[in-house]
Enzyme design. Sequence first.
Site, mmCIF file in Angstrom:
data_model
loop_
_atom_site.group_PDB
_atom_site.id
_atom_site.type_symbol
_atom_site.label_atom_id
_atom_site.label_comp_id
_atom_site.label_asym_id
_atom_site.label_seq_id
_atom_site.Cartn_x
_atom_site.Cartn_y
_atom_site.Cartn_z
ATOM 1 N N ARG A 60 0.825 -1.215 0.000
ATOM 2 C CA ARG A 60 0.000 0.000 0.000
ATOM 3 C C ARG A 60 0.858 1.262 0.000
ATOM 4 O O ARG A 60 0.507 2.265 0.641
ATOM 5 C CB ARG A 60 -0.954 0.011 1.204
ATOM 6 C CG ARG A 60 -1.733 -1.269 1.424
ATOM 7 C CD ARG A 60 -2.470 -1.718 0.199
ATOM 8 N NE ARG A 60 -3.208 -2.974 0.446
ATOM 9 C CZ ARG A 60 -3.859 -3.635 -0.501
ATOM 10 N NH1 ARG A 60 -3.836 -3.210 -1.755
ATOM 11 N NH2 ARG A 60 -4.507 -4.736 -0.221
ATOM 12 N N ASN A 114 2.827 -7.533 7.731
ATOM 13 C CA ASN A 114 2.816 -8.850 7.083
ATOM 14 C C ASN A 114 4.280 -9.221 6.897
ATOM 15 O O ASN A 114 4.973 -8.649 6.059
ATOM 16 C CB ASN A 114 2.115 -8.799 5.721
ATOM 17 C CG ASN A 114 0.631 -8.527 5.866
ATOM 18 O OD1 ASN A 114 0.010 -8.902 6.863
ATOM 19 N ND2 ASN A 114 0.046 -7.866 4.874
ATOM 20 N N LYS A 127 1.097 -8.352 13.992
ATOM 21 C CA LYS A 127 -0.199 -8.652 13.383
ATOM 22 C C LYS A 127 -0.340 -10.164 13.480
ATOM 23 O O LYS A 127 0.391 -10.894 12.805
ATOM 24 C CB LYS A 127 -0.197 -8.181 11.927
ATOM 25 C CG LYS A 127 -1.403 -8.598 11.101
ATOM 26 C CD LYS A 127 -1.331 -7.987 9.690
ATOM 27 C CE LYS A 127 -2.486 -8.427 8.816
ATOM 28 N NZ LYS A 127 -2.440 -7.792 7.463
ATOM 29 N N GLU A 131 -5.531 -12.048 8.513
ATOM 30 C CA GLU A 131 -5.226 -12.099 7.077
ATOM 31 C C GLU A 131 -4.064 -13.046 6.791
ATOM 32 O O GLU A 131 -3.156 -12.733 6.027
ATOM 33 C CB GLU A 131 -4.939 -10.688 6.546
ATOM 34 C CG GLU A 131 -6.141 -9.763 6.710
ATOM 35 C CD GLU A 131 -5.965 -8.373 6.103
ATOM 36 O OE1 GLU A 131 -4.812 -7.913 5.983
ATOM 37 O OE2 GLU A 131 -6.994 -7.762 5.760
ATOM 38 N N ARG A 171 -1.710 -5.699 17.345
ATOM 39 C CA ARG A 171 -2.806 -5.109 16.567
ATOM 40 C C ARG A 171 -4.135 -5.816 16.820
ATOM 41 O O ARG A 171 -4.188 -7.052 16.917
ATOM 42 C CB ARG A 171 -2.460 -5.108 15.083
ATOM 43 C CG ARG A 171 -1.249 -4.225 14.800
ATOM 44 C CD ARG A 171 -0.864 -4.227 13.345
ATOM 45 N NE ARG A 171 -1.613 -3.301 12.532
ATOM 46 C CZ ARG A 171 -2.203 -3.617 11.386
ATOM 47 N NH1 ARG A 171 -2.190 -4.865 10.948
ATOM 48 N NH2 ARG A 171 -2.828 -2.703 10.685
ATOM 49 N N ARG A 200 -17.950 -8.251 10.084
ATOM 50 C CA ARG A 200 -16.535 -7.908 10.284
ATOM 51 C C ARG A 200 -16.372 -6.737 11.249
ATOM 52 O O ARG A 200 -15.407 -6.689 12.016
ATOM 53 C CB ARG A 200 -15.915 -7.590 8.922
ATOM 54 C CG ARG A 200 -14.517 -7.057 9.012
ATOM 55 C CD ARG A 200 -13.858 -7.078 7.661
ATOM 56 N NE ARG A 200 -12.643 -6.277 7.680
ATOM 57 C CZ ARG A 200 -11.876 -6.061 6.636
ATOM 58 N NH1 ARG A 200 -12.199 -6.590 5.454
ATOM 59 N NH2 ARG A 200 -10.778 -5.344 6.732
ATOM 60 N N ASP A 202 -11.956 -0.900 8.221
ATOM 61 C CA ASP A 202 -10.630 -0.853 7.625
ATOM 62 C C ASP A 202 -10.332 0.476 6.944
ATOM 63 O O ASP A 202 -10.386 0.557 5.717
ATOM 64 C CB ASP A 202 -10.495 -1.998 6.610
ATOM 65 C CG ASP A 202 -9.043 -2.303 6.283
ATOM 66 O OD1 ASP A 202 -8.158 -1.584 6.785
ATOM 67 O OD2 ASP A 202 -8.792 -3.267 5.534
ATOM 68 N N GLU A 205 -4.727 3.639 15.526
ATOM 69 C CA GLU A 205 -3.943 3.562 14.285
ATOM 70 C C GLU A 205 -4.664 4.303 13.162
ATOM 71 O O GLU A 205 -5.803 3.992 12.828
ATOM 72 C CB GLU A 205 -3.740 2.082 13.911
ATOM 73 C CG GLU A 205 -2.858 1.859 12.698
ATOM 74 C CD GLU A 205 -2.608 0.366 12.405
ATOM 75 O OE1 GLU A 205 -2.533 -0.449 13.347
ATOM 76 O OE2 GLU A 205 -2.500 0.026 11.218
ATOM 77 N N GLU A 209 -4.340 4.524 1.077
ATOM 78 C CA GLU A 209 -4.853 3.301 0.449
ATOM 79 C C GLU A 209 -6.287 3.478 -0.052
ATOM 80 O O GLU A 209 -6.602 3.125 -1.183
ATOM 81 C CB GLU A 209 -4.781 2.137 1.440
ATOM 82 C CG GLU A 209 -5.392 0.861 0.882
ATOM 83 C CD GLU A 209 -5.299 -0.321 1.845
ATOM 84 O OE1 GLU A 209 -4.793 -0.150 2.971
ATOM 85 O OE2 GLU A 209 -5.730 -1.424 1.444
ATOM 86 N N GLU A 219 -14.976 12.085 -0.124
ATOM 87 C CA GLU A 219 -16.118 11.316 0.393
ATOM 88 C C GLU A 219 -17.333 11.476 -0.537
ATOM 89 O O GLU A 219 -18.058 10.521 -0.788
ATOM 90 C CB GLU A 219 -16.465 11.820 1.796
ATOM 91 C CG GLU A 219 -17.590 11.050 2.452
ATOM 92 C CD GLU A 219 -17.989 11.633 3.806
ATOM 93 O OE1 GLU A 219 -17.712 12.817 4.074
ATOM 94 O OE2 GLU A 219 -18.594 10.887 4.597
ATOM 95 N N TRP A 227 -14.320 -11.072 2.030
ATOM 96 C CA TRP A 227 -13.673 -10.108 2.918
ATOM 97 C C TRP A 227 -14.605 -9.442 3.926
ATOM 98 O O TRP A 227 -14.169 -8.625 4.737
ATOM 99 C CB TRP A 227 -12.944 -9.041 2.094
ATOM 100 C CG TRP A 227 -11.837 -9.642 1.287
ATOM 101 C CD1 TRP A 227 -11.910 -10.047 -0.011
ATOM 102 C CD2 TRP A 227 -10.519 -9.963 1.738
ATOM 103 N NE1 TRP A 227 -10.715 -10.586 -0.407
ATOM 104 C CE2 TRP A 227 -9.826 -10.552 0.652
ATOM 105 C CE3 TRP A 227 -9.834 -9.811 2.951
ATOM 106 C CZ2 TRP A 227 -8.511 -10.988 0.733
ATOM 107 C CZ3 TRP A 227 -8.519 -10.240 3.028
ATOM 108 C CH2 TRP A 227 -7.873 -10.827 1.941
HETATM 109 O O1 GCW Z 1 -6.325 -2.305 4.775
HETATM 110 C C1 GCW Z 1 -5.665 -3.541 4.826
HETATM 111 C C2 GCW Z 1 -4.674 -3.535 3.710
HETATM 112 C C3 GCW Z 1 -3.625 -4.601 3.878
HETATM 113 C C4 GCW Z 1 -2.982 -4.439 5.247
HETATM 114 C C5 GCW Z 1 -4.075 -4.589 6.307
HETATM 115 C C6 GCW Z 1 -3.544 -4.408 7.714
HETATM 116 C C7 GCW Z 1 -0.712 -4.802 5.916
HETATM 117 O O2 GCW Z 1 -5.355 -3.697 2.504
HETATM 118 O O3 GCW Z 1 -2.685 -4.436 2.845
HETATM 119 O O4 GCW Z 1 -1.927 -5.342 5.466
HETATM 120 O O5 GCW Z 1 -5.062 -3.617 6.085
HETATM 121 O O6 GCW Z 1 -3.804 -3.355 8.278
HETATM 122 O O7 GCW Z 1 -2.905 -5.283 8.252
#
Ligand code: GCW
Length: 735
Positions: A211, A253, A332, A336, A369, A386, A415, A437, A443, A567, A597
């Site tokens: 990202r 990640n 993390k 995911e 996290r 979610r 997210d 955070e 992104e 927005e 998702w």
């Molecule tokens: O928004 C999502 C992103 C992922 C990211 C994830 C996270 C690092 O699309 O790319 O992974 O959040 O916050 O862990």
Amino acid sequence: MNGGEPEPHAAWLPPEAFRALGARRVLVHGDGPLVDTVFDEVVWACAGHGGQAWRTGVGAKSGDAPATGSPAPPATGSGPAADDPAVERPAVDDPVVERPMVGGPVDLVLALRGTEPVPPVVPVDATATPVGDDGPLGDEGFLLVRVDDVTVVLADAPAGLLYGLFELVRLGEAAFTGDRPAQPHRPALRRRMLDHWDNVAVHPVMGQVERGYAGGSIFWRDGVPHGDRDRLRAYGRLLASCGINAISVNNVNVGAVEARLLTDRLDDVAEIADLLRRYGVRVHLSVTFAAPVVLGGLPTADPLDDGVRDWWDATTRRVYARIPDFGGYVVKADSEGQPGPFTYGRDHADGANLLADALAPHGGVVHWRAFVYDHRQDWRDRTTDRARAAYDHFAPLDGRFADNVVLQVKYGPVDFQPREPVSPVIAAMPATRLAVELQVTQEYTGQQWHACYLAPWWSEVLGFRPWGPQERTVADVLADVPGPGPGRGGDLVAVSNVGDDPFWCGHPLAQANLYAFGRLAWDPGLEPGAILDEWIDLTFPAPTVGDPALVRETLHAVLDDSWRTYERYTAPLGVGFMVNPAGHYGPGVDGYEYSRWGTYHFADRDGVGVDRTRATGTGFAGQYPPPWSQVYESPERCPDELLLFFHHVPYSHVLHSGSTVIQHIYDTHFAGVQEVVAMRDRWRGLADVIDRAVYDRVAERLEEQLRCATEWRDQINTYFFRKSGVPDARGRRIH
Ligand code: GCW
């Protein structure tokens, strides 16, 4: 030298921003590496602008040799470089300095209070504690005062002098005129941190920076350190100047190569730490929970296994032996696809405490996290939500986390969308240290192709009052302001938008977001418009532009409302996630509708939105304390901008604004594109007024923003017209 890379843009610290300070007679008093940094900055500024610099209070010595005519700025042109052989540190390293303490006139003193004797040039009045002051300055605070034509910055610890120095830079000439009553400055939040999602090795899908929209990583390139030390030093300086004091240097990640930063690649981390330390920035590392298996060769990473604990203890000891001021780990886990304690039937408190225990003897923290949810959801399943996940996972664990665990919670429950309610986790964990955070990297907000000034959004989040209008804000919770609810204090963290792009952020105006993040973490009460003014004054100093008033007006016109403009032309009324799944840029109205998702809008011919009520929906609204649980539960009381986050309503539903949902969708999408046209046209007025490279880069991006916003408008409007069959009341063209 910077290894043949193009010179990076000076961002908000061009040499001209140091004119007021650099034209003065300046005394720096105190010892220690950060005071050296302050002195180097002063020497550099004075060399550029005709002032003089002195230093006293170094060790047992005291010297007062002036440092006029000091060397020219280093290769980057953006600040001093202490380990650059071209920069001598005048006088302070002389073995014996016999001269008396500076007694003559000076305009500015930056002094550490504990370092005796205080130079006689500090006016006695300047050392008095201000009336009504509520406590010590702490590790990072400073006192700013001006009496008898001398401006004085006093601090009790070296970092305070550094932050005081940059406050003077912000103030410019205003720091040297009139009198100024003593005013203490302290950061509201103790840790102000940027997380880099930078990969060491290029990831086959996510690339060098996950990202990332600003070129490659400034830390890593194709498996090895990037190697541009000047760039890192300049980065540390930018961070310190807006108050950021911690950074993580790799993606949450954690891939196979990145995992090894913890062990056999630790030297690469230490090198970054060495460069950033001189600007008061501590380095943290993202680690994989499976490290004992993938690095240590153990059969398990079970947090309750003794061998695993020993491995983390020994590994962490080695980290601190190499980097004594190492900040800690970022994790993390069970998210995911990342490994975590669930594999061993343990919970997240077990997992976080394992790492916290290893870090505790060294003063480190683990940022754990809360972004944990089922990313393999069946879209047919309407019971799983979610938005509920972080609260459901973590609220029951409140009270079980060690003192040095910081639970890092995304600002919203889903997210990083341009509009979400504030995460209910923040109000649900009174016995847990929290970090909120934010996402500076854009992104979901236009990927640094769209001008989108995010400070107004972050300000709303930080100013949200989870317990109602009379109670504390999110920022108060993080700052540990006393009151009901959480009492542990916390951090503000953001995902960085920086890369090796010459403008640091791809879009030159995205620099304002990085600057604003640091400033809001220092003082969440600052007004976004005032922060933008600071950034404009520093980045485009009046003597360097053709028409300063026009520059200021134009930047405000382009940026002030740009988040709301974004927005308007994207997903409506808080419903979120209508982005194209391939990269999250541009529209993809149904892109996530039948995916795993967990991000759906449920539009049909009658209506749109997600029912998250307790009465008939997923129950998410019930995760808030009153009054919000009731406000969000009710379609009548729910704020318009969050209506579709909490409710599935007919297109004919009438908003507080008086418009129907469908007409609101049409109106905002037409308006949003019109606003981008206006932004682009305003920018054209700066064509011959500012630096051409900056002008061109922004102009190019505004054209793309307009193209993309138009695509958003047409896809969203067409989609909802076709679903609902309701025509636009104003008869505009819908396809
Ligand atoms: O928004 C999502 C992103 C992922 C990211 C994830 C996270 C690092 O699309 O790319 O992974 O959040 O916050 O862990």
